[in-house]
Design an enzyme around this catalytic site. Structure first.
Site, short mmCIF file in Angstrom:
data_model
loop_
_atom_site.label_atom_id
_atom_site.label_comp_id
_atom_site.label_asym_id
_atom_site.label_seq_id
_atom_site.Cartn_x
_atom_site.Cartn_y
_atom_site.Cartn_z
N ASP A 162 0.84 -1.21 0.00
CA ASP A 162 0.00 0.00 0.00
C ASP A 162 0.87 1.26 0.00
OD1 ASP A 162 -2.19 -1.66 0.18
OD2 ASP A 162 -2.37 -1.46 2.35
N ASP A 195 -5.51 2.54 1.45
CA ASP A 195 -6.31 1.50 2.10
C ASP A 195 -6.59 1.80 3.56
OD1 ASP A 195 -6.29 0.12 -0.25
OD2 ASP A 195 -5.38 -1.71 0.55
N ARG A 244 -11.66 -0.46 -7.42
CA ARG A 244 -11.52 0.11 -6.07
C ARG A 244 -11.22 1.60 -6.11
NH1 ARG A 244 -8.24 -4.58 -2.62
NH2 ARG A 244 -9.54 -6.34 -3.32
#
Length: 522
Positions: A162, A195, A244
């Protein structure tokens, strides 16, 4: 075809000296500083997000220096603004220990802390293959930085792949004017750009660029991880993202004034009971920009004022419920904060002029015009330090301006005491030291090429403060004396260009121990 769709707590000087001793850290101002502008969206709720406002400001040019600044605070909640310049990578990001931090190698670790701002300054701040991990923390601001090519597989890896990841009871985070990018999807070793999971709430992502990734970001790591939410996304550019943008599992998300370009498989994926308010966004050259995808666990949305420009839709199915082509709302979402959205048709222009690192932190005024940020209102009066605040001692020198030139240089000297090292003179760690074999001796910092120096800071190790007596500072190339005196501390002299500078201890009491031998150009 275009389709319109309707407490400031200043750190004691002794603590500042510790932070400044680390490689790549420079104390930039004795007074408070903060990120430019004020938090917006859900980051304004739950008490608000101010980051390190009201705290000391330091500048860091390495990841280790960022960690050292966190570890040098009086407590894990002492406010601090860390100005970052240059490239942060695996080679300069190491774990640092301390009572006010919990760091790790190979990742910028903001764990079990609060009241921190990380802001890019100067020529820019690039986190190259290094992610920013926020865990069990609150009141964090990340602003004006680029984070790129963070991998979860391959080499090197960081932060589970991430760019910015948050988990485990995180509260109140504002990420603003950042550029988050990858170079592919999961098969190339990358994961999400932004995230949140495991009970993360009250977050805003604003004026940022997310691009070239398989996954833009998620809220909730599984269909059972639904305790996250209250996240605002506004004035961001999502470009060349497979899916996403974001994925919401439970909770509430508010997306307004974002420009979505080339969402290749799906966009805003509201599922597992999530509710998304999607308004005044511009979707372009994209597929399935809103709906519930890849699951039969339904989510919901309220869609108003968006513009669709060359958007295609898949057919509904058991695990596929696209919101289009008509984008009808399936719920209503009440927003608790004030905001002034731009009209959707001007979003591509205003986002292009404001989003991303290095854009001067410009923001929209709600009328499709970019302008400088509005400065935050000053906070309450700074508290007076209590009787337990440490008083700086004579060996707590204030560092000169600029970078510590000893970091990355060489070092040598006279015979050293058993268990010590010349490398300890320049490692940015006050817990290590060099000591001569006797009560006198000399130590040198040296460079491969001629280097201009105008000041030196000699820091004695804990437990040996005051041991160094008379000393001389020598230009080892010319054999001339630059300065002489008594006692450790800051030594200033006329700017001199040299390859090797020697600190000679002429007398001492006990065993002299030098924790750091810092050099500065001034």
């Amino acid at each position: 075809m275009r389709q319109p769709v309707t407490r400031r707590l200043q750190a004691a000087l002794a603590t500042l000296a510790l932070a400044a001793a680390a490689g790549g850290i420079v104390l930039t101002a004795p007074e408070a500083s903060a990120a430019a502008g004020s938090a917006t969206g859900y980051a304004t709720q739950n008490g608000g997000t101010t980051g390190g406002a009201g705290g000391q400001t330091v500048r860091a040019t390495t990841g280790t220096a960022i960690h050292t600044a966190l570890c040098g605070r009086a407590s894990a909640a002492t406010p601090i603004v860390i100005e970052v310049e240059g490239t942060i990578n695996h080679g300069n990001t190491s774990k640092v220990s301390g009572g006010s931090c919990n760091t790790a190698d190979g990742v910028i670790e903001l764990k079990q802390i609060s009241n921190v701002t990380i802001v890019g300054v100067g020529g820019g701040a690039v986190f190259d293959q290094i992610g920013i991990h926020i865990r069990e923390s609150s009141n964090i601001i990340v602003q004006n930085v680029t984070v790129k090519n963070v991998k979860k597989s391959g080499s090197p890896t960081s932060n589970g792949g991430d760019a910015i990841g948050m988990e485990s009871g995180v509260r109140n985070v504002w990420v603003d004017h950042t550029t988050l990018e990858a170079s592919g999807g999961e098969s190339e070793g990358y994961d999400g750009l932004f995230d949140m999971k495991a009970d993360t709430r009250y977050v805003t992502l604003s004026y940022s660029i997310l691009r070239n990734s398989g996954r833009g970001g998620l809220v909730g790591s599984s269909e059972s991880d639904v305790s996250n939410g209250f996240v605002t996304y506004h004035h961001n550019l999502y470009e060349n993202i497979d899916s996403r943008a974001p994925l919401l599992r439970g909770g509430v998300g508010h997306m307004f004034n974002n420009h979505y370009v080339r969402l290749n498989s799906s966009g805003i994926n509201s599922r597992a009971g999530a509710r998304a308010k999607v308004e005044n966004n511009y979707f372009e050259d994209s597929k399935d920009v809103l709906g519930t995808f890849y699951t039969d666990a339904a989510g919901y949305w309220q869609a108003d004022g968006n513009t669709l420009d060359n958007v295609t839709w898949s057919s509904p199915g058991k695990d596929n419920n696209p919101a289009g082509p008509d984008m009808k709302s399936t719920t209503t979402v009440s927003i608790p904060y004030a905001y002034s959205p731009d009209a959707a048709d001007c979003v591509p222009d205003v986002v292009s002029r404001t989003a991303g690192a290095g854009k001067g932190l410009k923001v929209s005024d709600g009328n499709c015009t970019a302008q400088p940020p509005t400065e935050p209102t000053p906070g309450p009066t700074d508290p007076t330090p209590g009787p337990t605040d440490p008083t700086p001692g004579p060996t707590d020198p204030t560092p000169p301006g600029g970078a510590n030139l000893s970091i990355g240089a060489g070092s040598d000297g006279s015979s050293k005491a058993s268990g010590t090292s010349f490398g300890h003179l320049r490692d940015g760690d006050l817990n290590t030291y060099w000591s001569p074999a006797g009560s006198t001796g000399h130590a040198s910092i040296k460079w491969d090429s001629a280097t201009a120096v105008s000041s030196v800071v000699i820091r004695e190790a804990a437990g040996s403060a005051g041991s160094i007596g008379a000393w001389r500072l020598l230009d080892a190339d010319a054999g001339t004396v630059l300065a002489s005196g008594d006692g450790a501390g800051t030594i200033s002299f006329p700017r001199t260009t040299l390859r090797k500078i020697t600190f000679e201890i002429l007398s001492s009491t006990g065993s002299p121990r030098i924790a750091e031998y810092e050099t500065y150009a001034g």
